[in-house]
Structures are given as C-alpha cells and as structure tokens.
Design an enzyme around this catalytic site. Structure first.
Site, PDB file in Angstrom:
ATOM      1  N   LYS A  10      40.397  48.714  29.416  1.00  0.00           N
ATOM      2  CA  LYS A  10      41.766  49.199  29.311  1.00  0.00           C
ATOM      3  C   LYS A  10      42.163  49.448  27.850  1.00  0.00           C
ATOM      4  O   LYS A  10      41.444  49.051  26.923  1.00  0.00           O
ATOM      5  CB  LYS A  10      42.712  48.188  29.962  1.00  0.00           C
ATOM      6  CG  LYS A  10      42.475  48.046  31.468  1.00  0.00           C
ATOM      7  CD  LYS A  10      43.431  47.030  32.066  1.00  0.00           C
ATOM      8  CE  LYS A  10      43.259  46.902  33.563  1.00  0.00           C
ATOM      9  NZ  LYS A  10      44.228  45.941  34.132  1.00  0.00           N
ATOM     10  N   TYR A  50      46.171  54.301  40.613  1.00  0.00           N
ATOM     11  CA  TYR A  50      46.859  53.074  41.011  1.00  0.00           C
ATOM     12  C   TYR A  50      47.877  53.300  42.135  1.00  0.00           C
ATOM     13  O   TYR A  50      48.761  52.464  42.350  1.00  0.00           O
ATOM     14  CB  TYR A  50      47.539  52.437  39.790  1.00  0.00           C
ATOM     15  CG  TYR A  50      46.552  51.789  38.848  1.00  0.00           C
ATOM     16  CD1 TYR A  50      45.900  50.615  39.199  1.00  0.00           C
ATOM     17  CD2 TYR A  50      46.260  52.356  37.615  1.00  0.00           C
ATOM     18  CE1 TYR A  50      44.980  50.020  38.347  1.00  0.00           C
ATOM     19  CE2 TYR A  50      45.348  51.762  36.750  1.00  0.00           C
ATOM     20  CZ  TYR A  50      44.714  50.598  37.128  1.00  0.00           C
ATOM     21  OH  TYR A  50      43.806  50.013  36.282  1.00  0.00           O
ATOM     22  N   PHE A  58      55.581  46.295  39.425  1.00  0.00           N
ATOM     23  CA  PHE A  58      54.876  46.484  38.155  1.00  0.00           C
ATOM     24  C   PHE A  58      54.236  47.861  38.005  1.00  0.00           C
ATOM     25  O   PHE A  58      53.634  48.163  36.973  1.00  0.00           O
ATOM     26  CB  PHE A  58      53.809  45.396  37.956  1.00  0.00           C
ATOM     27  CG  PHE A  58      52.740  45.379  39.020  1.00  0.00           C
ATOM     28  CD1 PHE A  58      51.658  46.247  38.966  1.00  0.00           C
ATOM     29  CD2 PHE A  58      52.806  44.480  40.072  1.00  0.00           C
ATOM     30  CE1 PHE A  58      50.671  46.236  39.938  1.00  0.00           C
ATOM     31  CE2 PHE A  58      51.820  44.452  41.048  1.00  0.00           C
ATOM     32  CZ  PHE A  58      50.755  45.336  40.981  1.00  0.00           C
ATOM     33  N   ARG A  86      33.311  41.071  38.865  1.00  0.00           N
ATOM     34  CA  ARG A  86      34.530  40.270  38.958  1.00  0.00           C
ATOM     35  C   ARG A  86      34.311  38.876  38.343  1.00  0.00           C
ATOM     36  O   ARG A  86      35.204  38.324  37.702  1.00  0.00           O
ATOM     37  CB  ARG A  86      35.000  40.188  40.406  1.00  0.00           C
ATOM     38  CG  ARG A  86      35.429  41.583  40.879  1.00  0.00           C
ATOM     39  CD  ARG A  86      36.184  41.607  42.157  1.00  0.00           C
ATOM     40  NE  ARG A  86      37.504  41.027  42.078  1.00  0.00           N
ATOM     41  CZ  ARG A  86      38.577  41.605  41.533  1.00  0.00           C
ATOM     42  NH1 ARG A  86      38.467  42.803  40.976  1.00  0.00           N
ATOM     43  NH2 ARG A  86      39.741  41.008  41.542  1.00  0.00           N
ATOM     44  N   THR A  92      42.554  37.638  37.070  1.00  0.00           N
ATOM     45  CA  THR A  92      43.509  38.626  36.541  1.00  0.00           C
ATOM     46  C   THR A  92      44.406  38.020  35.473  1.00  0.00           C
ATOM     47  O   THR A  92      44.654  38.625  34.440  1.00  0.00           O
ATOM     48  CB  THR A  92      44.368  39.199  37.689  1.00  0.00           C
ATOM     49  OG1 THR A  92      43.487  39.790  38.654  1.00  0.00           O
ATOM     50  CG2 THR A  92      45.338  40.242  37.183  1.00  0.00           C
ATOM     51  N   ARG A 103      38.271  38.232  30.384  1.00  0.00           N
ATOM     52  CA  ARG A 103      39.727  38.070  30.326  1.00  0.00           C
ATOM     53  C   ARG A 103      40.144  36.802  29.597  1.00  0.00           C
ATOM     54  O   ARG A 103      41.153  36.794  28.894  1.00  0.00           O
ATOM     55  CB  ARG A 103      40.308  38.129  31.730  1.00  0.00           C
ATOM     56  CG  ARG A 103      40.262  39.550  32.295  1.00  0.00           C
ATOM     57  CD  ARG A 103      40.819  39.612  33.678  1.00  0.00           C
ATOM     58  NE  ARG A 103      40.957  40.986  34.148  1.00  0.00           N
ATOM     59  CZ  ARG A 103      40.890  41.327  35.420  1.00  0.00           C
ATOM     60  NH1 ARG A 103      40.717  40.400  36.340  1.00  0.00           N
ATOM     61  NH2 ARG A 103      41.040  42.585  35.777  1.00  0.00           N
ATOM     62  N   ASN A 113      45.256  42.827  30.336  1.00  0.00           N
ATOM     63  CA  ASN A 113      44.133  41.940  30.658  1.00  0.00           C
ATOM     64  C   ASN A 113      42.764  42.586  30.444  1.00  0.00           C
ATOM     65  O   ASN A 113      41.786  42.189  31.032  1.00  0.00           O
ATOM     66  CB  ASN A 113      44.282  41.361  32.063  1.00  0.00           C
ATOM     67  CG  ASN A 113      44.273  42.410  33.148  1.00  0.00           C
ATOM     68  OD1 ASN A 113      43.994  43.577  32.903  1.00  0.00           O
ATOM     69  ND2 ASN A 113      44.577  41.990  34.362  1.00  0.00           N
ATOM     70  N   HIS A 116      39.525  46.381  34.109  1.00  0.00           N
ATOM     71  CA  HIS A 116      39.765  46.573  35.547  1.00  0.00           C
ATOM     72  C   HIS A 116      38.418  46.521  36.229  1.00  0.00           C
ATOM     73  O   HIS A 116      37.426  47.003  35.696  1.00  0.00           O
ATOM     74  CB  HIS A 116      40.401  47.950  35.812  1.00  0.00           C
ATOM     75  CG  HIS A 116      40.322  48.366  37.257  1.00  0.00           C
ATOM     76  ND1 HIS A 116      41.296  48.043  38.166  1.00  0.00           N
ATOM     77  CD2 HIS A 116      39.362  49.047  37.934  1.00  0.00           C
ATOM     78  CE1 HIS A 116      40.948  48.514  39.354  1.00  0.00           C
ATOM     79  NE2 HIS A 116      39.780  49.137  39.232  1.00  0.00           N
ATOM     80  N   GLU A 127      36.963  54.438  44.014  1.00  0.00           N
ATOM     81  CA  GLU A 127      37.317  54.477  42.596  1.00  0.00           C
ATOM     82  C   GLU A 127      36.291  55.237  41.770  1.00  0.00           C
ATOM     83  O   GLU A 127      36.648  55.995  40.865  1.00  0.00           O
ATOM     84  CB  GLU A 127      37.487  53.050  42.066  1.00  0.00           C
ATOM     85  CG  GLU A 127      38.701  52.359  42.633  1.00  0.00           C
ATOM     86  CD  GLU A 127      38.881  50.937  42.132  1.00  0.00           C
ATOM     87  OE1 GLU A 127      39.944  50.379  42.409  1.00  0.00           O
ATOM     88  OE2 GLU A 127      37.972  50.389  41.461  1.00  0.00           O
TER      89      GLU A 127
END
Length: 142
Positions: A10, A50, A58, A86, A92, A103, A113, A116, A127
């Site tokens: 990100k 998203y 949010f 993950r 998260t 993270r 964070n 993704h 995705e």
C-alpha cells in the site's frame, strides 16, 4: 496445494521505501512472484477493487488512502500461497499482529497497515484478474 494470491504493498509502504524488504519476506517464505506492477490507482480503480466494502463506514477513507500514492501489486504463487501470505502479513490491526509479521514491523495504524492480501482462494482469483490479464502471469516452476 500450489495456489496464487494477490498482495498489494500500500501507499504507506511504497512511500517509506519498504518495497524490497516486503518482497524479500515473501520470497524468503517460498512464495514466488508470478506478476507484478507498480501503479498509482485511480479513484475508479480503487472503488472497483474495494467495492465489496462500499457500504462500510471506512470505504471513503480506504479509497482516499489507496489513491494517495503508488502501490505495488503482485500475484504470488506457491504452496498454500493464500494462507502463507496472510501469515506473513499478520493481523489487520498491527497492534494484534504477531511479532515478525509485516504489519507488526511496518504498519503505522489499522488504516495504514502497509499490505493487502486476498482473504480466500476464490477472492484471490477475482483480485488477480482485476489487475492482471492472464497473459501477464508467469507460472513459476515449483
């Protein structure tokens, strides 16, 4: 099982020059890059990606953040790639992330964070297709 998953570094990660450190984590854990691009998402691209969160409070903040700077988008491939990604990313909320995860080490907040990752194999396929045509994906020999 060999799978593919999507990972995005990100804007907070790219702006702080963490790209190499983050990619090396994935590679050290056995994931291979099948496709990668760096781009600055348009508002339309971020809203589309998203869209599943559109009704959540949010959503606007997330779209604003994801369009605030360049991102690095990767299709990762490997044995149990989705779960492995993950695990490497961590929870998260960085305050709840395990030590040594991306993270925990790099995130600034729950909103910023750093990475993704797809949350299911089915969503990973959707995705990946959102950002990469089939011809852009290189199947690695595992």
């Amino acid at each position: 099982m060999v799978e593919r998953t999507l990972s995005i570094i990100k804007p907070d990660g790219t702006q702080r020059n963490l790209i190499g450190k983050i990619i090396s984590r994935f590679e050290e854990e056995g994931l291979k890059i099948a496709a990668m691009q760096m781009k600055w998402l348009s508002r339309r691209e971020a809203e589309g990606f998203y869209a599943v969160h559109k009704a959540r409070p949010f959503f606007g903040e997330l779209v604003d953040f994801m369009t605030s700077g360049p991102v690095v988008i990767m299709a990762l491939e490997g044995k149990n790639a989705m779960a492995k990604n993950r695990e490497i990313m961590g929870a998260t909320n960085p305050a709840q992330a395990a030590p040594g995860t991306i993270r925990k080490e790099f995130s600034l907040s729950i909103g910023e964070n750093t990475v993704h990752g797809s949350d299911s194999v089915e969503n990973a396929a959707i995705e990946i297709a959102y950002f990469f045509p089939t011809t852009a994906i290189v199947t690695n020999q595992l």
